[in-house]
Each structure stands twice: as structure tokens, then as C-alpha cells.
Design an enzyme around this catalytic site. Sequence first.
Site, mmCIF file in Angstrom:
data_model
loop_
_atom_site.group_PDB
_atom_site.id
_atom_site.type_symbol
_atom_site.label_atom_id
_atom_site.label_comp_id
_atom_site.label_asym_id
_atom_site.label_seq_id
_atom_site.Cartn_x
_atom_site.Cartn_y
_atom_site.Cartn_z
ATOM 1 N N GLY A 17 0.808 -1.214 0.000
ATOM 2 C CA GLY A 17 0.000 0.000 0.000
ATOM 3 C C GLY A 17 0.838 1.259 0.000
ATOM 4 N N ALA A 18 1.929 1.247 -0.766
ATOM 5 C CA ALA A 18 2.882 2.360 -0.733
ATOM 6 C C ALA A 18 2.690 3.341 -1.879
ATOM 7 C CB ALA A 18 4.314 1.826 -0.743
ATOM 8 N N ASP A 67 -2.688 -7.012 -5.264
ATOM 9 C CA ASP A 67 -3.830 -6.969 -4.357
ATOM 10 C C ASP A 67 -3.495 -7.907 -3.205
ATOM 11 O OD1 ASP A 67 -6.210 -7.155 -2.972
ATOM 12 O OD2 ASP A 67 -7.475 -7.381 -4.749
ATOM 13 N N VAL A 68 -3.120 -7.337 -2.063
ATOM 14 C CA VAL A 68 -2.639 -8.164 -0.951
ATOM 15 C C VAL A 68 -3.746 -8.978 -0.297
ATOM 16 C CG1 VAL A 68 -0.626 -6.722 -0.467
ATOM 17 C CG2 VAL A 68 -2.812 -6.196 0.641
ATOM 18 N N ASN A 90 1.469 -2.337 5.436
ATOM 19 C CA ASN A 90 0.806 -1.048 5.612
ATOM 20 C C ASN A 90 -0.578 -0.995 4.976
ATOM 21 O OD1 ASN A 90 0.726 2.088 5.838
ATOM 22 N ND2 ASN A 90 0.513 1.683 3.650
ATOM 23 N N SER A 143 -3.261 0.763 14.065
ATOM 24 C CA SER A 143 -3.937 2.031 14.325
ATOM 25 C C SER A 143 -4.176 2.144 15.815
ATOM 26 C CB SER A 143 -5.283 2.080 13.589
ATOM 27 O OG SER A 143 -6.095 3.132 14.071
ATOM 28 N N TYR A 156 -13.444 -2.717 11.767
ATOM 29 C CA TYR A 156 -12.082 -2.264 11.455
ATOM 30 C C TYR A 156 -11.199 -2.357 12.698
ATOM 31 C CZ TYR A 156 -8.349 1.188 10.669
ATOM 32 O OH TYR A 156 -7.139 1.834 10.589
ATOM 33 N N ALA A 158 -11.617 -4.197 15.315
ATOM 34 C CA ALA A 158 -11.411 -5.596 15.670
ATOM 35 C C ALA A 158 -10.329 -6.221 14.798
ATOM 36 C CB ALA A 158 -12.719 -6.365 15.536
ATOM 37 N N LYS A 160 -7.803 -4.649 13.317
ATOM 38 C CA LYS A 160 -6.502 -4.107 13.720
ATOM 39 C C LYS A 160 -6.050 -4.695 15.054
ATOM 40 C CE LYS A 160 -5.554 -1.283 10.296
ATOM 41 N NZ LYS A 160 -4.407 -1.569 9.403
#
Length: 271
Positions: A17-18, A67-68, A90, A143, A156, A158, A160
Site C-alpha cells: 500500500g505504498a 492486491d494483498v 501497511n 492504528s 475495522y 477488531a 486491527k
Amino acid sequence: MTPDDARLDGRTAIVTGAGAGIGKGIATVLARFGARVVVWELDPDGGERTADEIRHAGGDALAIPTDVRQPDQVARAIEGSGGIDILVNNAGGTFAGSFLDSTEKGWDALHRANLKSVLHCTQQAARRMVEQGRGGSIVNVVSIEAVRAAPGYAPYAAAKAGVVSLTQTLALELAPHRIRVNAIAPDICLTEGLRAMVSEADRERFGWTVPLGRPGEPDDVAGAVIFLASELGRYVTGITVHVDGGTHAAGGWYRDPADGTWTLGPPRSRG
């Protein structure tokens, strides 16, 4: 230990995601410290722009559209990346919504983007690191929402939180292979996209809601990555570093903008 221990010369770092935001900031700083950077990015144009920026600054970079969330694409990207010494997970994303109105489809989308993607990338990268036999460093960008309540973002948060737990477990499982696994938890970070969206009132609010008096910048997060990825952090594994200007430690405390006193709850000036 010397200043050279911060250098990453001769190492390959993969950053997911860079193409923009925090991921781009991490990728460019890794390159400044000498790493060869491989950008895994869903948007081919965004990934290539980051790689071009690194190359134009004198660094070594490669962009691989990935696409990870898709294990077959992650496996292909690993093969195309060459060796790997550093992995920065990331990539991710979120959207707001009431838990009562949320759906299984939405939960699955958030967990695929934020948790299963980390599983896919870490497993493939760790297998390659074990084969190479020279150890490595894995850094998961989570996060602050992973460790506090997040109304409107329950699935989200949960996901993370799951990555934080995964970080601790894999730190132990991979320690015999000299692979360190850590996480970084930012709060508000003024990426190029968010900077254009933040109002002047919000910028002023950050001055008193964040203990250090300002929002984060991508370079702030990247600095923590350099520590964890380099020999500076060679004895650190299984931790989550809060790169948030003190908001996690504050736990809701902030300086009242009216008189500067520490306050919990609404500002005194508002009753």
C-alpha cells in the site's frame, strides 16, 4: 552501536500500500536509509509514481501491482521481489458505519483488507526469510483504534486488534529464525489526501487534543519503521509502538484551549 546501525544498505524492503499516504512516506524514507524498496500497490499508477520518486532521488525501487487480499497475487509478488529482509504491512482501509446496520459482507471486506492481507503477506515473506537464513524484520502498521473503543468502526478496530495479537504470537514463533515482528499504531496522520480534507478548525483542535501539540506526518511513522527495521531495534520484538503524539497515553485527557489546564471530558468553557 554506531550511527551506521540505522543504515539499511544491501537490504530489500517490501512496503504494501505504498502508492500514497503513510505507505509512500515509509517507502521513501526506507530508500533514503539505503534499502532497495519494492512497492506492492493495488493501483499500478500509484505504485509506479512512488517507485519513480525513489529512483529520481537516487534510490533503488521496483513497483509490483499487487492486491494483498489475494494469496495468489502475494505469492507472485514475492517471486518478483527478489530477496526480502524487511516487510512493512501497511495496506488497509476502513469506512464508517453503525454496527447495528453493518453486514457480513462489510465485515468480510474490512477483515480481508486489514487482517487477512497481513496473514497472506507475512506468511509468504517469513517463509522466504527462513529460506534465506539471515533473519529479518516485519513491521505491521495498525492504528490507535486497535487498542481503544472506536464507535462507528467496530469491524475495522477488531481487525486491527487482531493484527496486534498476531504480532505478539508471530514474534515468538519466528524468533528462532531471527525474524523480529513488531507493530506501529499511528493516530491522526496528515497524509497528502487527508491534508486536503482537514479544515482549519480541525488543525487548531489538534493543537490541544494531541499532547505534543500537532498531528502526525508520514515521516513520523517512517522514523519508527527505521528503528524497528534496522540494527537499532535488533533486540526489540513483539511490541506495538504508538506513534501518536501521546494520544494513547492521554486516554482522553487534553489541554483545555481556554486556560491550558488538563481536562477529561468536554472543555470547561462549554459547561
